[in-house]
Design a protein around this motif. Structure first.
Motif, PDB file in Angstrom:
ATOM      1  N   LYS A 144       0.763  -1.215   0.059  1.00  0.00           N
ATOM      2  CA  LYS A 144       0.041   0.057  -0.104  1.00  0.00           C
ATOM      3  C   LYS A 144       0.762   1.313  -0.048  1.00  0.00           C
ATOM      4  O   LYS A 144       2.037   1.133   0.473  1.00  0.00           O
ATOM      5  CB  LYS A 144      -0.868  -0.018   1.166  1.00  0.00           C
ATOM      6  CG  LYS A 144      -1.898  -1.207   1.279  1.00  0.00           C
ATOM      7  CD  LYS A 144      -2.729  -1.111   0.531  1.00  0.00           C
ATOM      8  CE  LYS A 144      -4.009  -2.133   0.359  1.00  0.00           C
ATOM      9  NZ  LYS A 144      -5.064  -2.104  -0.501  1.00  0.00           N
ATOM     10  N   PRO A 145       0.291   2.385  -0.528  1.00  0.00           N
ATOM     11  CA  PRO A 145       0.953   3.616  -0.672  1.00  0.00           C
ATOM     12  C   PRO A 145       1.592   4.252   0.841  1.00  0.00           C
ATOM     13  O   PRO A 145       2.215   5.100   0.957  1.00  0.00           O
ATOM     14  CB  PRO A 145       0.138   4.585  -1.366  1.00  0.00           C
ATOM     15  CG  PRO A 145      -1.104   3.891  -1.311  1.00  0.00           C
ATOM     16  CD  PRO A 145      -0.865   2.612  -1.352  1.00  0.00           C
ATOM     17  N   TRP A 146       0.901   3.695   1.912  1.00  0.00           N
ATOM     18  CA  TRP A 146       1.282   4.325   3.296  1.00  0.00           C
ATOM     19  C   TRP A 146       2.385   3.429   3.810  1.00  0.00           C
ATOM     20  O   TRP A 146       2.326   3.279   5.172  1.00  0.00           O
ATOM     21  CB  TRP A 146      -0.153   4.274   4.164  1.00  0.00           C
ATOM     22  CG  TRP A 146      -0.990   3.097   3.984  1.00  0.00           C
ATOM     23  CD1 TRP A 146      -1.022   1.867   4.869  1.00  0.00           C
ATOM     24  CD2 TRP A 146      -1.994   2.979   3.157  1.00  0.00           C
ATOM     25  NE1 TRP A 146      -1.945   1.037   4.580  1.00  0.00           N
ATOM     26  CE2 TRP A 146      -2.775   1.816   3.484  1.00  0.00           C
ATOM     27  CE3 TRP A 146      -2.694   3.753   2.352  1.00  0.00           C
ATOM     28  CZ2 TRP A 146      -3.778   1.029   2.839  1.00  0.00           C
ATOM     29  CZ3 TRP A 146      -3.783   2.942   1.518  1.00  0.00           C
ATOM     30  CH2 TRP A 146      -4.347   1.902   1.724  1.00  0.00           C
ATOM     31  N   GLU A 188       2.195  -5.362   7.440  1.00  0.00           N
ATOM     32  CA  GLU A 188       3.499  -5.388   7.998  1.00  0.00           C
ATOM     33  C   GLU A 188       4.183  -4.093   7.368  1.00  0.00           C
ATOM     34  O   GLU A 188       4.060  -3.748   5.988  1.00  0.00           O
ATOM     35  CB  GLU A 188       4.307  -6.666   7.424  1.00  0.00           C
ATOM     36  CG  GLU A 188       5.724  -6.618   7.971  1.00  0.00           C
ATOM     37  CD  GLU A 188       6.401  -7.595   7.233  1.00  0.00           C
ATOM     38  OE1 GLU A 188       7.487  -7.596   7.272  1.00  0.00           O
ATOM     39  OE2 GLU A 188       5.677  -8.715   6.995  1.00  0.00           O
ATOM     40  N   ALA A 189       5.160  -3.305   8.239  1.00  0.00           N
ATOM     41  CA  ALA A 189       5.632  -2.071   7.336  1.00  0.00           C
ATOM     42  C   ALA A 189       6.792  -2.506   6.569  1.00  0.00           C
ATOM     43  O   ALA A 189       7.337  -3.555   6.603  1.00  0.00           O
ATOM     44  CB  ALA A 189       6.360  -1.187   8.624  1.00  0.00           C
ATOM     45  N   TYR A 190       6.727  -1.803   5.526  1.00  0.00           N
ATOM     46  CA  TYR A 190       8.043  -1.767   4.519  1.00  0.00           C
ATOM     47  C   TYR A 190       8.396  -0.598   4.269  1.00  0.00           C
ATOM     48  O   TYR A 190       7.999   0.422   4.636  1.00  0.00           O
ATOM     49  CB  TYR A 190       7.543  -2.653   3.212  1.00  0.00           C
ATOM     50  CG  TYR A 190       6.727  -1.853   2.233  1.00  0.00           C
ATOM     51  CD1 TYR A 190       7.193  -0.883   1.389  1.00  0.00           C
ATOM     52  CD2 TYR A 190       5.287  -1.944   2.374  1.00  0.00           C
ATOM     53  CE1 TYR A 190       6.347  -0.222   0.561  1.00  0.00           C
ATOM     54  CE2 TYR A 190       4.510  -1.133   1.593  1.00  0.00           C
ATOM     55  CZ  TYR A 190       5.225  -0.221   0.481  1.00  0.00           C
ATOM     56  OH  TYR A 190       4.477   0.374  -0.226  1.00  0.00           O
TER      57      TYR A 190
END
Length: 118
Positions: free
Chosen positions: A94-96, A115-117
């Motif tokens: 996602k863009p966020w 999960e953050a990337y």
């Protein structure tokens, strides 16, 4: 001072709900009070209350669960799991800054995992 959030989610059929969260998602059933359940996994606690008249297709219950690593494996486990796992959205970036996917539990609750990337 707020210290945590514990979602309370409805269940229609207690055994189906326990089977789904324990067998499919790896939660542990900590307490069973008949029409009230407490489960946890990796420091995340979920409570469940009996709501036998809820209509899953019209359920507006949703929670977002953060994953700190290996969301791809979790998605594959859900995708290849039993037919009880209904995939709502496939794993995507996602863009966020989150990789996310969403599934529905047997009660119609939408569970989004992220999960953050970078």
């Amino acid at each position: 001072m707020l210290t945590s959030v514990v979602p309370k989610l409805p269940f229609i059929n207690k055994q189906q709900t326990v089977n789904f969260y324990v067998n499919q998602l790896g939660f542990t059933l900590r307490s069973d009070y008949g029409d009230y359940l407490i489960m946890d996994k990796d420091g995340v606690e979920l409570h469940f209350f009996s709501f036998p008249t809820i209509v899953p297709a019209k359920s507006d219950f949703m929670i977002y669960l953060r994953v700190d690593s290996d969301i791809e494996s979790l998605f594959e486990k859900c995708r290849q799991g039993s037919s009880a796992v209904k995939i709502i959205t496939r794993l995507e970036s996602k863009p966020w800054g989150q990789k996310e996917f969403a599934i529905a539990d047997p009660n119609g609750t939408c569970l989004t995992f992220g999960e953050a990337y970078s």
